[in-house]
Design a protein around this motif. Sequence first.
Motif, mmCIF file in Angstrom:
data_model
loop_
_atom_site.group_PDB
_atom_site.id
_atom_site.type_symbol
_atom_site.label_atom_id
_atom_site.label_comp_id
_atom_site.label_asym_id
_atom_site.label_seq_id
_atom_site.Cartn_x
_atom_site.Cartn_y
_atom_site.Cartn_z
ATOM 1 N N SER A 1 -2.911 1.620 -3.431
ATOM 2 C CA SER A 1 -2.901 0.197 -3.103
ATOM 3 C C SER A 1 -2.595 -0.665 -4.329
ATOM 4 O O SER A 1 -3.022 -0.363 -5.438
ATOM 5 C CB SER A 1 -4.253 -0.211 -2.523
ATOM 6 O OG SER A 1 -4.359 -1.615 -2.398
ATOM 7 N N ASP B 1 -14.426 -4.565 3.705
ATOM 8 C CA ASP B 1 -14.266 -3.410 4.578
ATOM 9 C C ASP B 1 -15.103 -2.274 3.995
ATOM 10 O O ASP B 1 -14.889 -1.861 2.853
ATOM 11 C CB ASP B 1 -12.790 -3.020 4.654
ATOM 12 C CG ASP B 1 -12.520 -1.925 5.652
ATOM 13 O OD1 ASP B 1 -13.078 -0.823 5.475
ATOM 14 O OD2 ASP B 1 -11.739 -2.148 6.595
ATOM 15 N N GLU C 1 -7.361 -8.772 2.324
ATOM 16 C CA GLU C 1 -8.130 -7.530 2.363
ATOM 17 C C GLU C 1 -7.729 -6.580 1.243
ATOM 18 O O GLU C 1 -6.654 -5.978 1.281
ATOM 19 C CB GLU C 1 -7.944 -6.822 3.702
ATOM 20 C CG GLU C 1 -8.744 -5.537 3.806
ATOM 21 C CD GLU C 1 -8.872 -5.010 5.212
ATOM 22 O OE1 GLU C 1 -9.713 -4.121 5.426
ATOM 23 O OE2 GLU C 1 -8.134 -5.484 6.103
ATOM 24 N N ASN D 1 0.830 -1.197 0.000
ATOM 25 C CA ASN D 1 0.000 0.000 0.000
ATOM 26 C C ASN D 1 0.875 1.261 0.000
ATOM 27 O O ASN D 1 0.610 2.212 0.733
ATOM 28 C CB ASN D 1 -0.918 -0.012 1.235
ATOM 29 C CG ASN D 1 -1.922 1.118 1.238
ATOM 30 O OD1 ASN D 1 -2.506 1.451 0.217
ATOM 31 N ND2 ASN D 1 -2.116 1.739 2.405
ATOM 32 N N HIS E 1 -12.985 0.679 2.709
ATOM 33 C CA HIS E 1 -12.239 0.414 1.479
ATOM 34 C C HIS E 1 -13.161 0.128 0.297
ATOM 35 O O HIS E 1 -12.819 0.449 -0.853
ATOM 36 C CB HIS E 1 -11.249 -0.727 1.706
ATOM 37 C CG HIS E 1 -10.105 -0.343 2.566
ATOM 38 N ND1 HIS E 1 -9.198 0.622 2.193
ATOM 39 C CD2 HIS E 1 -9.722 -0.769 3.802
ATOM 40 C CE1 HIS E 1 -8.292 0.774 3.151
ATOM 41 N NE2 HIS E 1 -8.594 -0.049 4.134
ATOM 42 N N HIS E 2 -14.326 -0.455 0.562
ATOM 43 C CA HIS E 2 -15.287 -0.684 -0.515
ATOM 44 C C HIS E 2 -15.727 0.643 -1.131
ATOM 45 O O HIS E 2 -15.825 0.777 -2.354
ATOM 46 C CB HIS E 2 -16.500 -1.448 0.025
ATOM 47 C CG HIS E 2 -17.459 -1.900 -1.022
ATOM 48 N ND1 HIS E 2 -17.187 -2.944 -1.888
ATOM 49 C CD2 HIS E 2 -18.695 -1.457 -1.364
ATOM 50 C CE1 HIS E 2 -18.220 -3.125 -2.704
ATOM 51 N NE2 HIS E 2 -19.141 -2.233 -2.407
ATOM 52 N N LEU F 1 -7.495 -3.100 -0.410
ATOM 53 C CA LEU F 1 -7.471 -1.747 0.143
ATOM 54 C C LEU F 1 -7.868 -0.769 -0.944
ATOM 55 O O LEU F 1 -7.289 -0.784 -2.035
ATOM 56 C CB LEU F 1 -6.083 -1.411 0.683
ATOM 57 C CG LEU F 1 -5.507 -2.365 1.742
ATOM 58 C CD1 LEU F 1 -4.107 -1.903 2.172
ATOM 59 C CD2 LEU F 1 -6.426 -2.476 2.951
ATOM 60 N N GLY F 2 -8.814 0.104 -0.654
ATOM 61 C CA GLY F 2 -9.361 0.975 -1.680
ATOM 62 C C GLY F 2 -8.532 2.187 -2.023
ATOM 63 O O GLY F 2 -8.852 2.902 -2.989
ATOM 64 N N PHE F 3 -7.456 2.457 -1.285
ATOM 65 C CA PHE F 3 -6.620 3.615 -1.583
ATOM 66 C C PHE F 3 -6.089 3.546 -3.017
ATOM 67 O O PHE F 3 -5.749 2.466 -3.514
ATOM 68 C CB PHE F 3 -5.430 3.672 -0.622
ATOM 69 C CG PHE F 3 -5.802 3.767 0.830
ATOM 70 C CD1 PHE F 3 -6.534 4.845 1.311
ATOM 71 C CD2 PHE F 3 -5.417 2.782 1.720
ATOM 72 C CE1 PHE F 3 -6.870 4.949 2.659
ATOM 73 C CE2 PHE F 3 -5.739 2.864 3.067
ATOM 74 C CZ PHE F 3 -6.474 3.940 3.548
ATOM 75 N N ASP G 1 -7.141 6.300 6.871
ATOM 76 C CA ASP G 1 -7.436 5.534 8.078
ATOM 77 C C ASP G 1 -7.686 6.438 9.285
ATOM 78 O O ASP G 1 -8.532 6.149 10.128
ATOM 79 C CB ASP G 1 -6.283 4.572 8.388
ATOM 80 C CG ASP G 1 -6.338 3.296 7.568
ATOM 81 O OD1 ASP G 1 -7.441 2.911 7.132
ATOM 82 O OD2 ASP G 1 -5.272 2.675 7.377
ATOM 83 N N ARG H 1 -6.852 -3.329 -5.116
ATOM 84 C CA ARG H 1 -8.057 -2.563 -4.808
ATOM 85 C C ARG H 1 -9.333 -3.337 -5.130
ATOM 86 O O ARG H 1 -10.368 -3.105 -4.521
ATOM 87 C CB ARG H 1 -8.076 -1.248 -5.598
ATOM 88 C CG ARG H 1 -6.885 -0.348 -5.367
ATOM 89 C CD ARG H 1 -7.027 0.963 -6.142
ATOM 90 N NE ARG H 1 -8.059 1.805 -5.553
ATOM 91 C CZ ARG H 1 -8.971 2.472 -6.254
ATOM 92 N NH1 ARG H 1 -9.008 2.364 -7.586
ATOM 93 N NH2 ARG H 1 -9.872 3.226 -5.643
#
Length: 294
Positions: A166, A192, A159, A124, A195-196, A161-163, A229, A169
């Motif tokens: 990342s 999450d 998991e 990430n 993140h979604h 991560l939507g960033f 976060d 994603r």
Amino acid sequence: MTEWGGPRNLTIRAEWRIRQEGHMKTALNHMTTPDLGYVSFLDLAARLGCIGVEVRNDIPRPLFDDLDPTEAGRIATDKGLRLVGLSQVYPFNDWTPEREDAVKALIETAKACGAETISLIPRNDGTAGADGERQANLKAALEGVLPLLQDAGMTALVEPLGFQRSSLRSKAELIEAISAIGGQDRFRIVHDTFHHTLANGGPIYPEMTGIVHISAVVDPDLTIAQMEDEHRVLIDAQDRLGNVEQIAALIAAGYDGPISYECFSTQTHALEDPYTEIKRSFDFISSQLQARAA
């Protein structure tokens, strides 16, 4: 696969479950109260009526407060709690001998304490995200992890991560990679809600979801691209992430697993009475779900 894009009707079965149980299968991630010692954290989760907890090796205190993992697991069981997750290996999709050793060690600890899953977190930092490169790295890592899970009879939660920075994603991309290596029996995904939203929503995969992480962003001045976060707090009526809608959609599609609070905000960490505030938030979510099912 189910598309989530906003409010939707609940199925009859989901309506019945919400009306009869009146609550979710809640869990608590230690990131929400990282200043609490392990036993105090368990006591809080038990008092809240949680089915279990997620413990972490990346908060500023020793894992289990240096208790032997077997003893730590026994204490949780004695309090009526499951260890639904043990976090984490990062970045798992940079597969190296060091990463393999880290996964082996986490599996060993999980087996000793009775944790049901381990967590794998993708890179990430804005690197290794190019099309082609990220898929190849993901496949190599999953292929490396799979035999370790099979040998141990363990499940890993991965998991997305939507960033924007990342390297993983997309849930669809992850599901495709898991299916390509025949790993459906040993890998599950984390849904999450934060993140979604950051990943622009899209399909959900209730049958492949192992846990749901919830948290809110309430700051009205942030764009989605600005959300981090540090902005993740408890859910109330000011929530901008559509937590209730996402949870309702998952339940409607058949998800019946843990829904775990994971807040990173120092504002949440500093709560003087976390029990009252977390309970108020759980009650708010449950009341909203019941209202939708009425």
